[in-house]
Design an enzyme around this catalytic site. Structure first.
Site, PDB file in Angstrom:
ATOM      1  N   LYS A 112       8.722  45.146 106.570  1.00  0.00           N
ATOM      2  CA  LYS A 112       8.148  45.640 107.822  1.00  0.00           C
ATOM      3  C   LYS A 112       9.168  46.535 108.496  1.00  0.00           C
ATOM      4  O   LYS A 112      10.380  46.374 108.288  1.00  0.00           O
ATOM      5  CB  LYS A 112       7.806  44.477 108.759  1.00  0.00           C
ATOM      6  CG  LYS A 112       6.717  44.801 109.751  1.00  0.00           C
ATOM      7  CD  LYS A 112       5.341  44.743 109.106  1.00  0.00           C
ATOM      8  CE  LYS A 112       4.228  45.039 110.052  1.00  0.00           C
ATOM      9  NZ  LYS A 112       2.930  44.743 109.449  1.00  0.00           N
TER      10      LYS A 112
HETATM   11  P1  NAD Z   1      -3.653  49.582 116.666  1.00  0.00           P
HETATM   12  O1  NAD Z   1      -2.479  50.202 117.293  1.00  0.00           O
HETATM   13  O2  NAD Z   1      -4.640  50.444 115.970  1.00  0.00           O
HETATM   14  O3  NAD Z   1      -4.461  48.702 117.745  1.00  0.00           O
HETATM   15  C1  NAD Z   1      -3.858  47.697 118.512  1.00  0.00           C
HETATM   16  C2  NAD Z   1      -4.878  47.202 119.524  1.00  0.00           C
HETATM   17  O4  NAD Z   1      -4.340  46.089 120.222  1.00  0.00           O
HETATM   18  C3  NAD Z   1      -5.205  48.270 120.584  1.00  0.00           C
HETATM   19  O5  NAD Z   1      -6.586  48.181 120.907  1.00  0.00           O
HETATM   20  C4  NAD Z   1      -4.360  47.824 121.769  1.00  0.00           C
HETATM   21  O6  NAD Z   1      -4.885  48.261 123.009  1.00  0.00           O
HETATM   22  C5  NAD Z   1      -4.467  46.308 121.630  1.00  0.00           C
HETATM   23  N1  NAD Z   1      -3.381  45.609 122.319  1.00  0.00           N
HETATM   24  C6  NAD Z   1      -2.066  45.910 122.374  1.00  0.00           C
HETATM   25  N2  NAD Z   1      -1.419  45.025 123.131  1.00  0.00           N
HETATM   26  C7  NAD Z   1      -2.327  44.117 123.560  1.00  0.00           C
HETATM   27  C8  NAD Z   1      -2.283  42.968 124.368  1.00  0.00           C
HETATM   28  N3  NAD Z   1      -1.123  42.562 124.907  1.00  0.00           N
HETATM   29  N4  NAD Z   1      -3.435  42.281 124.582  1.00  0.00           N
HETATM   30  C9  NAD Z   1      -4.597  42.695 124.048  1.00  0.00           C
HETATM   31  N5  NAD Z   1      -4.714  43.793 123.275  1.00  0.00           N
HETATM   32  C10 NAD Z   1      -3.598  44.487 123.041  1.00  0.00           C
HETATM   33  O7  NAD Z   1      -3.082  48.442 115.678  1.00  0.00           O
HETATM   34  P2  NAD Z   1      -3.803  47.763 114.442  1.00  0.00           P
HETATM   35  O8  NAD Z   1      -3.382  48.474 113.230  1.00  0.00           O
HETATM   36  O9  NAD Z   1      -5.257  47.575 114.750  1.00  0.00           O
HETATM   37  O10 NAD Z   1      -3.050  46.350 114.410  1.00  0.00           O
HETATM   38  C11 NAD Z   1      -3.524  45.219 115.140  1.00  0.00           C
HETATM   39  C12 NAD Z   1      -2.999  43.960 114.493  1.00  0.00           C
HETATM   40  O11 NAD Z   1      -3.425  43.900 113.129  1.00  0.00           O
HETATM   41  C13 NAD Z   1      -1.464  43.825 114.435  1.00  0.00           C
HETATM   42  O12 NAD Z   1      -1.123  42.462 114.531  1.00  0.00           O
HETATM   43  C14 NAD Z   1      -1.143  44.344 113.048  1.00  0.00           C
HETATM   44  O13 NAD Z   1       0.105  43.858 112.574  1.00  0.00           O
HETATM   45  C15 NAD Z   1      -2.302  43.754 112.287  1.00  0.00           C
HETATM   46  N6  NAD Z   1      -2.573  44.385 110.984  1.00  0.00           N
HETATM   47  C16 NAD Z   1      -2.833  45.715 110.885  1.00  0.00           C
HETATM   48  C17 NAD Z   1      -3.106  46.256 109.639  1.00  0.00           C
HETATM   49  C18 NAD Z   1      -3.481  47.710 109.454  1.00  0.00           C
HETATM   50  O14 NAD Z   1      -3.822  48.072 108.336  1.00  0.00           O
HETATM   51  N7  NAD Z   1      -3.472  48.521 110.465  1.00  0.00           N
HETATM   52  C19 NAD Z   1      -3.104  45.444 108.498  1.00  0.00           C
HETATM   53  C20 NAD Z   1      -2.862  44.078 108.648  1.00  0.00           C
HETATM   54  C21 NAD Z   1      -2.602  43.566 109.896  1.00  0.00           C
END
Ligand code: NAD
Length: 420
Positions: free
Chosen positions: A109
């Site tokens: 990461k």
């Molecule tokens: P992103 O940046 O596209 O979206 C993040 C979302 O979370 C946004 O809507 C933001 O407003 C919201 N957010 C941020 N802080 C917050 C808070 N304190 N309370 C509520 N909402 C909040 O990110 P993403 O890629 O969708 O990632 C989201 C989660 O999924 C993370 O934990 C990430 O590690 C995990 N994840 C992502 C992927 C991927 O392929 N993008 C894969 C596996 C896991």
């Protein structure tokens, strides 16, 4: 006066999970200790030119937890609150995730401590390129392959690929995944994590005899994972009754129009009640809404010992990494709330990242059907394998997924042996 809440360290959570699973695995205690540690932590402090002519110094991290089963793989996060322990925990979870879906990757990461919401696109580009240069001796298609995570996207991946390729002197598309389609990205990668969340939710719903048609879904986070998962639920006839972003949530018991919600977010960078036809609620209230499927898809430590007794859902499907603490897990298990753990539920992203990497290395172009069919097959198989362990050993789904994932990595480590 109420005591201030102690910040939960995600690394403590990640290590505790290994202690829990250790009881079920027939492995040496020394090996378990090794699995609790990261292989390599790189910290860089680097200067970036800002639009007003000033220079700012940023701190970035690239952590490899394991490369035992293949090249290390994991996203890059831009967030003001990240620290080394969080990145270590996230790297560790990547290792188990790749093993649960049985993909030949290890876990890594990366992150830069910054607030991209307060930076211009040019400043984000400058920061990305310099960060890439700083970590370039260690990343590469055979060693460590970044991808998008919170507040990074295909454009950021394009800058990483370009910077790395300039350093090498030739195009190296396989150095990152989640790239735009025009430059070696894969069809289906953007949707992959959200789609995987939906696939595993569907499998869990089948087991709970819960029809997807009309199921009430609440999603915390409306980014890549939460927003896209919402679209899949909506198309399957479920009702997304609540969704949020970092500023708060929207609720409508009859169901929100998810496309309208995402269009509003895109246009105004927030969720406005009059635009989406909902009521304002806080993120805390959102998690406690009565629903069938709760999808935390934002950040770590959202479901804790404090709010787990108040949840009113039948299942939790973890789109985010590490959204539930171990004490909350115990409460959910006792209350009979079915949990599809992060290392299974959100593994769709790393799975299609693997497809992208394979296509890049072999100059192949798979079509959407090939990708979709492979993703469905891998996710459904991983769910079935995890479920079988949960039934056989009478443990909850998280412990079962850890038995599967950590067990595979432990076995591979034993087979490779300790050098010298
Ligand atoms: P992103 O940046 O596209 O979206 C993040 C979302 O979370 C946004 O809507 C933001 O407003 C919201 N957010 C941020 N802080 C917050 C808070 N304190 N309370 C509520 N909402 C909040 O990110 P993403 O890629 O969708 O990632 C989201 C989660 O999924 C993370 O934990 C990430 O590690 C995990 N994840 C992502 C992927 C991927 O392929 N993008 C894969 C596996 C896991």
């Amino acid at each position: 006066m109420e005591e201030p809440k102690k910040k939960i360290n995600p690394l403590d959570v990640a290590m505790k999970q290994i202690d829990i699973v250790g009881q079920y695995l027939d492995v040496d205690i020394g090996l378990l200790e090794k699995l609790k540690q990261t292989k390599r932590d790189l910290i860089v402090h680097f200067p970036v030119k800002m639009d007003d002519g000033s220079m700012r110094v940023y701190t970035g991290y690239r952590v490899v937890h394991s490369d035992t089963r293949g090249p290390a793989k994991g996203g890059i996060r831009y967030h003001p609150d990240v620290d080394l322990d969080e990145v270590r925990a996230l790297a560790m979870w990547m290792t188990w995730k790749a093993a649960v879906v049985n993909i030949p990757f290890g876990g890594a990461k990366g992150a830069v401590k910054c607030n991209p919401k307060e930076m211009s696109p040019r400043e984000i580009e400058n920061m990305t390129r310099r960060f890439t240069w700083e970590i370039s001796p260690l990343i590469g298609p055979e060693s460590d392959i970044p991808a998008p995570d919170v507040y990074t996207n295909p454009q950021v991946m394009a800058w990483i690929m370009d910077t790395y390729s300039i350093l090498k002197g030739y195009a190296v598309p396989g150095v990152v995944t989640g790239k735009p389609l025009e430059m070696g990205g894969s069809l289906g990668r953007l949707e992959a994590t959200g789609k995987g969340v939906f696939i595993t939710a569907k499998e869990a719903a089948r087991h709970l005899k819960l029809p997807m048609e009309g199921a009430r879904v609440v999603i915390q986070g409306s980014g890549n994972v939460g927003g896209i998962a919402g679209q899949y639920f909506h198309r399957a006839g479920a009702k997304v009754i609540g969704i949020s972003d970092s500023k708060g949530g929207q609720y409508n018991r009859k169901g929100l129009d998810i496309d309208k919600v995402l269009a509003c977010k895109d246009r105004y960078q927030c969720l406005l009640s009059h635009e989406v036809g909902g009521e304002d609620i806080t993120n805390e209230e959102l998690l406690e809404l009565e629903c069938d499927i709760l999808v935390p898809a934002a950040l770590e430590n959202q479901i804790t010992g404090d709010n787990a007794p108040k949840l009113r859902c039948r299942m939790v499907v973890e789109g985010a990494n590490g959204p539930t603490t171990p004490d909350a897990d115990a409460v959910l298990f006792d209350r009979g709330i079915f949990v599809v753990p992060d290392i299974l539920a959100n593994a769709g992203g790393v799975t299609v990242s693997y497809f992208e990497w394979v296509q890049n290395l072999q100059n192949l172009l798979w079509n959407e059907e090939e990708i979709s069919e492979r993703l469905e097959r891998i996710m459904a198989r991983a769910f079935a394998e995890t479920f079988e362990i949960a039934e056989e050993k009478r443990v909850h789904m998280r412990t079962a997924a850890y038995i599967l994932g950590v067990g595979r990595v432990a076995k591979a480590t034993q087979l490779r042996g300790i050098y010298p």
